[in-house]
Each structure stands twice: as structure tokens, then as C-alpha cells.
Scaffold this motif. Structure first.
Motif, PDB file in Angstrom:
ATOM      1  N   SER A  70       0.867  -1.182   0.000  1.00 55.94           N
ATOM      2  CA  SER A  70       0.000   0.000   0.000  1.00 55.94           C
ATOM      3  C   SER A  70       0.900   1.227   0.000  1.00 55.94           C
ATOM      4  O   SER A  70       1.638   1.460   0.967  1.00 55.94           O
ATOM      5  CB  SER A  70      -0.894  -0.001   1.234  1.00 55.94           C
ATOM      6  N   THR A  81      -6.220  -0.494   3.512  1.00 56.76           N
ATOM      7  CA  THR A  81      -7.105  -1.611   3.194  1.00 56.76           C
ATOM      8  C   THR A  81      -7.678  -1.463   1.790  1.00 56.76           C
ATOM      9  O   THR A  81      -7.664  -2.414   0.998  1.00 56.76           O
ATOM     10  CB  THR A  81      -8.251  -1.696   4.220  1.00 56.76           C
ATOM     11  N   ALA A  82      -8.170  -0.281   1.453  1.00 54.34           N
ATOM     12  CA  ALA A  82      -8.896  -0.084   0.193  1.00 54.34           C
ATOM     13  C   ALA A  82      -8.000  -0.147  -1.047  1.00 54.34           C
ATOM     14  O   ALA A  82      -8.401  -0.728  -2.065  1.00 54.34           O
ATOM     15  CB  ALA A  82      -9.637   1.251   0.229  1.00 54.34           C
ATOM     16  N   MET A  85      -7.203  -3.613  -1.944  1.00 56.52           N
ATOM     17  CA  MET A  85      -8.425  -4.272  -2.424  1.00 56.52           C
ATOM     18  C   MET A  85      -8.622  -4.044  -3.916  1.00 56.52           C
ATOM     19  O   MET A  85      -9.062  -4.942  -4.645  1.00 56.52           O
ATOM     20  CB  MET A  85      -9.646  -3.732  -1.661  1.00 56.52           C
ATOM     21  N   GLU A  89      -8.686  -7.038  -6.550  1.00 54.57           N
ATOM     22  CA  GLU A  89      -9.864  -7.262  -7.395  1.00 54.57           C
ATOM     23  C   GLU A  89      -9.464  -7.578  -8.830  1.00 54.57           C
ATOM     24  O   GLU A  89      -9.915  -8.573  -9.417  1.00 54.57           O
ATOM     25  CB  GLU A  89     -10.768  -6.023  -7.365  1.00 54.57           C
ATOM     26  N   TRP A  95      -9.093 -12.453  -1.062  1.00 54.20           N
ATOM     27  CA  TRP A  95      -8.630 -11.460  -0.095  1.00 54.20           C
ATOM     28  C   TRP A  95      -7.959 -12.113   1.107  1.00 54.20           C
ATOM     29  O   TRP A  95      -7.014 -11.581   1.672  1.00 54.20           O
ATOM     30  CB  TRP A  95      -9.803 -10.591   0.346  1.00 54.20           C
ATOM     31  N   LEU A 197     -14.788  -8.445  -5.091  1.00 48.27           N
ATOM     32  CA  LEU A 197     -14.194  -7.947  -3.846  1.00 48.27           C
ATOM     33  C   LEU A 197     -14.574  -6.499  -3.594  1.00 48.27           C
ATOM     34  O   LEU A 197     -15.032  -6.150  -2.502  1.00 48.27           O
ATOM     35  CB  LEU A 197     -12.667  -8.094  -3.895  1.00 48.27           C
ATOM     36  N   ILE A 198     -14.395  -5.648  -4.587  1.00 47.86           N
ATOM     37  CA  ILE A 198     -14.797  -4.246  -4.447  1.00 47.86           C
ATOM     38  C   ILE A 198     -16.307  -4.189  -4.211  1.00 47.86           C
ATOM     39  O   ILE A 198     -17.088  -4.829  -4.907  1.00 47.86           O
ATOM     40  CB  ILE A 198     -14.415  -3.443  -5.702  1.00 47.86           C
ATOM     41  N   ALA A 202     -14.643  -5.243   4.063  1.00 47.61           N
ATOM     42  CA  ALA A 202     -13.340  -5.783   4.452  1.00 47.61           C
ATOM     43  C   ALA A 202     -12.923  -5.140   5.769  1.00 47.61           C
ATOM     44  O   ALA A 202     -13.003  -3.922   5.933  1.00 47.61           O
ATOM     45  CB  ALA A 202     -12.295  -5.514   3.375  1.00 47.61           C
ATOM     46  N   ASN A 614     -14.877  -0.169  -0.166  1.00 47.06           N
ATOM     47  CA  ASN A 614     -15.035  -0.948   1.065  1.00 47.06           C
ATOM     48  C   ASN A 614     -16.157  -0.312   1.886  1.00 47.06           C
ATOM     49  O   ASN A 614     -15.934   0.667   2.590  1.00 47.06           O
ATOM     50  CB  ASN A 614     -13.727  -0.956   1.860  1.00 47.06           C
TER      51      ASN A 614
END
Length: 720
Positions: A70, A81-82, A85, A89, A95, A197-198, A202, A614
């Protein structure tokens, strides 16, 4: 009756390992993977896997588990986190197979490693998706080459590549080969309807470490031989250091060194307590350079600016002067906000170790690139010498944009030739801050034949506030004769960005003003805003930033979810809507009276931020912004006397309290547009919504923050 006793399968040893006596009570914990089944296998320990570099963002282990870096600073806005993600995705990896790692500052690998302006997701959206999709295509290409088939005959899903013959390969089996392939130029991105996932919830990737106290934050960082530093700074803005006496300081147990740098004195010690105790023992002589400013002076200065004609015009449509001259009625109001400190839960801190070989920096910073460049210049070093590691931040809100604390650490380490960590006390944080500027707005509207025909917003600010896009926010384009003009006063008091810069107070002023206009026009406040938006829908004015269509949809959603105008008896509703940081937000606040005093019980927020990456994190961001906006609008007050801040700690600075926080209900406008920011946009409308609800309850308009101070003044005026 026969009783059956069921055993848990938990061994005494495992139970004792997971339990502890604390404060005289028994805290019972179970290892979830051994408590129910004695032969259950624990999950893969991702931290112990060997990962192979795939690209700047992705590493893949031979069992298919993925480490995703990240790149942006994490200040609680959820990007750690985002952002992974988004990559996961498009990479199409489960995940639960992902380990998230905070990347170091690296201007060669990453772009815009900044936490500010609620721009991380918006600016990274396309690039992060492209990164994940490109990596997936390379993995597919490697598998296809191994099978001797065309990549078009292969698919990838959940970390597994399949071909038409039913053969499969895991990502880990082809990762090394894939990383050596040519990077494809054009890759296919998923349609939003294909996301798996998106758009799903999460949990914050750091949550477990946060609640168990694992080292994550700058204050947690330690290094061998490190000394803690407490810095004596000028006691008032506008004062300079003449001399100091450190004889008593050097007698404090744990104090090792004392150094002057500029108008500051650094005390180096073996603990924060010793360093802070040593600093308190310093005797210093100061002198004033120029006038030492007070809040009363600022108030007169800002009033003088508003009364003058020397303004910078930021936008002007039509003929504003004629609109006011021909008006049937003119409504004019002035709004005032005080300076505000940031008050991050984690005080400012930073680690530095300056050696001939490198400059090693570790700590919580929102602007690593700018900070690294400034430190390189300060130390006369090449920027390639700077190695900067970012820690998680216990709040930022704009304060950690400036990096003054990081520069202090680097300069002190360079002087002492030792690794050091500068640590602010809460008093340091509040008295040597970079504050939200004190501002006054004067808003004037022309009304003719029941319509708003003219509008003039004047801003007077300490050190300036409004720049760039703000004159092109609502109500630009809605009123034919429209003008925004600004002027500022240069002060020695340091000011800068504070959560939702520029709009955090302006939204309250304008949204309160529009409610008063609605009252003058005998219109429902929501309906007035919807009518105005019709004028800007489909506008060809490229300067206008907000969308009339999206704002209209957001307003309607908020009104619907809050049952606008249908509140039960004793509940008073207030409305506000605002666009900031590329996101449209509308809020309805509900207020009740308890012992004649208003209490906010609920806020319903509607948000158009495009695709929600998220939902759990997104809701948290809006809730936090709303509560922050309400708390500071209701209670936030900060002043100066002879250049010195009036408050030094929370005993004299009022924050919103747990029992004062309302329920915040959040709804998102559903669309497939690219995501925009969420860390700040929930804050600006909150103050306006509450102020408009308070008016419904008490028939008293709010023109200054904090509201409690104004309500008290209004009550005293009525009594007299």
C-alpha cells in the motif's frame, strides 16, 4: 435423567496459554483454530512465506499467496485496506490470501504518496486497477506458454488459472516465469458488475494489531541507541530566543545532552519523561519581534477587511452591482469561525538517524516526498541519501502535512550525531500547532420578485484560506449574478490545512444562509436547493466543479431516508448539502431540547462518492467526519492573547464527548462512476445541518462557532 457432558477439546496447556489474570479478573481467550477441534490446522502464516517480487506493488509466494504494498500514508482514512483491495480485485486473488504491507517512500516506484485532500483512492483508482490487471494477464500468459496454448484459451479466477482442457495452475506456480515476461500494454479491466471484492466489507487490515497494541504508530518505533527529544519552543508567536540556562536540566536523571538550534532548545534523554522533565527545568529568556497578536485584534482586523473594498475577485458572473441595486430586498449576514488546533490523538513525533552513509527517517507523515526533499535541502544532502519509512498515524487531519517535527528530528540528529526521536507533549501539540485560520464570511443575496438574482460572498481570513476551486462550488452557476472575493491578513501565527480545508466552515456559513433565504422566500429549504440546481444541470461551464445532477440525487436520497418534514413531535430537523473533495454529501440533523438546550440525536447522510470500494470503511469515514464536524461546530474554540494560545490541554479545550455523539446513518448513491474521496466530505455539511435544526428548535440563528458559546450569549442577551 442422564446428563451428557460435552468436552471442548481444549487442552489445559492451550487454555492457560490463551488466558491471563488482569486487574484481578480472568480474561479468557481461545485460539479459534484449536479450541473447537483439537486436530484443526491453523491458517497459513503469511508473514513467514517467501515472496518473489512481481512488480512495485505485488509479490507472489510459491503457494499463490500475495503480498500487496500500500503506497500511500495511512492516517485512519482506510487506504491501507482499500488500495490493496483494488489491486486484488483486478488480480483476482482471494482477499484472505493477501498480506498488506505499508510501502516505504519511493518516488521511483510510486506516484503521489500523499495523504491529503481525500485524493488517494480517486488518484490511484485507474493505476491500481491497471497494476492488478496487468499482473493477472502476465500470469495467464506464463501459464499459456507452459501449456503451449493461446492466452485467449485461459481464464484466471481466485488465484487459479484454467485452460479449455480443464488443466489448472496456481499463481504461485507461474509467478517467477510471469515476472520475466514483457509487460502487456493493453489489458482488459473488469466491468463494475464483475467485481467480487470491491463493494464488499473488508475489515481494516491493521485492526488486530491496533486492538492488541502491536507496534504500528510512530510513537511505537524504537531503535538501538536512540535518545528521546523534547523541544523547548517560543512561548508565543512572535517571540525569539535570547539565551537559556540548562544547568538544572543537566542534573535531571536520564538527560544526556542539550542543544540549541535556531530559536529552539532540544533536550536529549533516555526516556520521554526525562526529556520532558529536563525541558521544564530549562530557564530561557525571550524577546518579542513585532506585535504579539490577540484574538480581539484579529476580530477587528477581519471586520476592517470586510468593510473595505480591496478584495481579490475569484469569480464574477453577470452584473452583481446592478442585481443588488434593482433588488426588492437584500439579505446580508456575517459568519465567524475561530482558529482551531488539530488535536490528533497521537501527538507529533518522528525518528531520525543522520549518518555519513544515509539519513534514516521513520514516522507518521502525510507528505513523505515533500518532507524528504526539505530534509535533504536542510542537511545539504542528496535526496537519494534519504530513506523514509511511513508508520500508521494516530490522526492527521492536515497537521501531519507539514513535517516540521520531522525536520526538527533530522536537524537534532545531525547536531548530536545520534539517532533521536522527537516527541511532542499534548501541550507542545496545542501551543506550537499549524492551526485552521480564523475566518469571517459576509454573504449578501439580492431578492427580486421572489427569486434570488444576486449573490456576493466575501471572505476575510488570517493568512488566507480560499483558493482555486472553491469559487466554482455551489451555488456557482445557480444564480445569474454571482461574485466571490477574498482578502487576508498576514499573521505570525502558523495556519494551514485542517480537515476539509476551505470548506469546513464555509459550508456552515453558506448552508445556514440558504436556510435563511428559504425562510424569506417562504420555501422549504430542500426545495429551494433543488430549484437552484436546475439552473446548473447540463451546464457547459467547465470551471464548475460539482454536478447539478449528482447533487440533486444526493439531496433527494437524504430527504427520503430522513423522512424530511415528517419528524415526530419534539424532534427538529435541519438540512445541509455540500460538494467538496469531489464528493457530494447531503445531511439531515435531528435535534431535541433537553432542559431547554439542544442535543443532536441523529444525522442521516447521503453520499455520492461513485463506486464504494469498502462499504464498512466508507461508512466509518462519513460517520467520523460528521461527528468531527458537529463536535467542532458545537464546542471548538481557540484564541490567542499576546501571541500565546489560550488552551494548552483538554482541560481547557472542549471536544465532543461520548454521550453527546448522535447516531449517524449513512446511505450511498448507487452508480458505477469512478470513486472519489471520503475522509473529509462528510464534515463540511454537518455544522450547517445542526445550525439549521437548532433554529427550528429555538428560533435562534447561529452566526459564529462554537454554537454553545453563541447560544450562551443569546440566552444572556434575552435575560438582560
Amino acid at each position: 435423567m442422564k446428563t451428557t457432558v460435552k468436552t471442548s477439546g481444549v487442552s489445559r496447556r492451550n487454555f492457560l496459554k490463551a488466558s491471563a489474570l488482569t486487574s484481578g479478573g480472568l480474561l479468557i481467550g481461545f485460539n479459534l483454530f484449536t479450541a473447537c477441534k483439537s486436530n484443526a490446522k491453523p491458517p497459513v502464516n503469511i508473514d513467514q512465506l517467501n515472496f518473489n517480487d512481481f512488480n512495485a506493488f505485488i509479490e507472489i509466494a510459491d503457494n499463490g499467496y500475495v503480498s500487496i504494498y500500500s503506497p500511500n500514508p495511512e492516517i485512519g482514512q482506510g487506504v491501507k485496506t482499500a488500495m490493496p483491495m483494488i489491486i486484488a480485485e483486478e488480480l483476482d486473488v482471494p482477499w484472505e490470501h493477501v498480506k498488506v504491507v505499508q510501502a516505504k517512500y519511493d518516488n521511483k516506484k510510486y506516484t503521489r504518496q500523499v495523504a491529503g485532500g481525500s485524493q488517494s483512492i480517486r488518484q490511484g483508482w485507474d493505476a491500481l486497477r491497471q497494476t492488478g490487471a496487468t499482473a493477472k494477464q502476465m500470469l495467464v500468459n506464463a501459464a499459456a506458454a507452459k501449456w503451449g496454448v493461446s492466452p485467449d484459451q485461459c481464464t484466471a479466477r481466485a488465484g487459479i488459472i484454467s485452460n479449455a482442457d480443464g488443466k489448472t495452475l496456481g499463481y504461485g506456480e507461474v509467478a517467477l516465469a510471469a515476472a520475466k515476461l514483457e509487460v502487456p500494454k493493453d489489458v482488459k479491466l473488469k466491468k463494475p458488475s464483475e467485481f467480487t471484492l470491491i463493494g464488499t466489507d473488508a475489515i481494516n487490515v491493521d485492526l488486530s494489531k491496533i486492538v492488541t497494541g502491536k507496534p504500528l504508530f510512530g510513537l511505537d518505533y524504537k531503535a538501538e541507541g536512540m535518545l528521546y527529544v523534547s523541544v523547548l519552543r517560543p512561548p508565543a508567536f512572535g517571540k525569539k530566543l535570547v539565551s537559556f540556562d540548562d544547568r538544572v536540566t543537566k542534573e535531571v536523571s536520564g538527560v544526556k545532552e542539550v542543544h540549541r538550534f535556531g530559536d529552539k532548545v532540544a533536550v536529549l534523554a533516555t526516556s520521554t519523561w526525562a526529556a520532558m522533565k529536563g525541558k521544564k527545568a530549562l530557564l530561557a529568556e525571550w524577546k518579542a519581534e513585532g506585535s504579539l497578536e490577540s484574538t480581539a485584534d484579529h476580530d477587528k482586523i477581519l471586520n476592517g477587511i470586510l468593510d473595505a473594498d480591496d478584495f481579490d475577485v475569484r469569480r464574477e458572473d453577470g452584473n452583481v452591482a446592478r442585481a443588488f441595486k434593482e433588488a426588492d430586498e437584500v439579505l446580508e449576514r456575517t459568519y465567524h469561525s475561530p482558529f482551531l488546533p488539530h488535536n490528533c490523538l497521537e501527538p507529533m513525533n518522528f525518528y531520525a538517524d543522520v549518518t555519513p552513509e544515509r539519513v534514516h527517517l521513520v514516522g507518521p507523515i502525510q507528505t513523505p516526498q515533500w518532507t524528504a526533499g526539505r530534509i535533504a535541502k536542510l542537511l545539504n544532502r542528496d535526496e537519494s541519501d534519504i530513506e523514509l519509512e511511513m508508520t500508521r498515524m494516530g490522526g492527521g487531519f492536515g497537521r501531519r502535512l507539514y513535517g516540521d517535527f520531522a525536520l526538527e528530528a533530522a536537524e537534532i540528529s545531525n547536531i548530536a550525531k545520534k539517532p533521536v526521536k522527537v516527541v511532542f507533549s499534548r501541550e507542545d501539540d496545542m501551543t506550537d500547532g499549524i492551526y485552521r485560520p480564523a475566518i469571517k464570511y459576509r454573504i449578501k443575496a439580492a431578492i427580486k420578485e421572489g427569486k434570488i438574482t444576486g449573490y456576493h460572498l466575501k471572505e476575510a481570513a488570517i493568512n488566507g484560506n480560499m483558493y482555486g476551486l472553491i469559487p466554482h462550488f455551489f451555488p456557482a452557476g445557480c444564480i445569474p449574478n454571482y461574485k466571490v472575493s477574498t482578502q487576508n491578513y498576514k499573521s505570525a501565527i502558523t495556519t494551514g490545512a485542517w480537515r476539509a480545508p476551505y470548506t469546513n466552515f464555509l459550508a456552515f456559513a453558506e448552508q445556514s444562509f440558504f436556510d435563511e433565504l428559504a425562510e424569506k422566500l417562504a420555501k422549504d429549504p430542500v426545495q429551494l436547493r433543488l430549484e437552484l440546481l436546475q439552473e446548473v444541470k447540463g451546464s457547459s461551464d467547465e470551471k464548475i466543479e460539482y454536478s447539478g445532477e449528482r447533487m440533486e440525487q444526493t439531496i433527494k436520497l437524504a430527504a427520503e431516508k430522513a423522512n424530511w418534514g415528517k419528524a415526530k413531535e419534539g424532534v427538529y430537523q435541519g438540512f445541509a448539502a455540500y460538494y467538496s473533495h469531489n464528493t457530494h454529501v447531503a445531511e439531515v440533523a435531528e435535534v431535541v431540547l433537553e432542559d431547554g438546550k439542544p442535543r443532536v440525536t441523529k444525522v442521516v447522510a447521503a453520499v455520492d462518492c461513485g463506486i464504494v470500494v469498502n462499504p464498512t470503511g466508507a461508512i466509518n469515514q462519513i460517520q467520523g467526519g460528521v461527528l468531527d464536524g458537529i463536535g467542532h461546530a458545537m464546542y471548538g474554540d481557540f484564541s490567542f492573547e499576546d501571541g500565546k494560545p489560550s488552551s494548552k490541554n483538554f482541560d481547557s479545550y472542549r471536544l465532543i464527548r461520548m454521550q453527546e455523539t448522535p447516531a449517524v446513518e449513512v446511505h450511498f448513491v448507487s452508480n458505477e462512476l469512478s470513486p472519489t474521496g471520503l475522509g473529509e466530505p462528510g464534515l463540511p455539511p454537518a455544522g450547517g445541518a445542526v445550525a439549521n435544526a437548532v433554529f427550528k428548535a429555538l428560533n435562534t440563528r447561529m452566526y459564529s462557532q462554537p454554537f454553545t458559546k453563541e447560544l450562551e450569549a443569546s440566552t444572556n442577551e434575552l435575560k438582560s
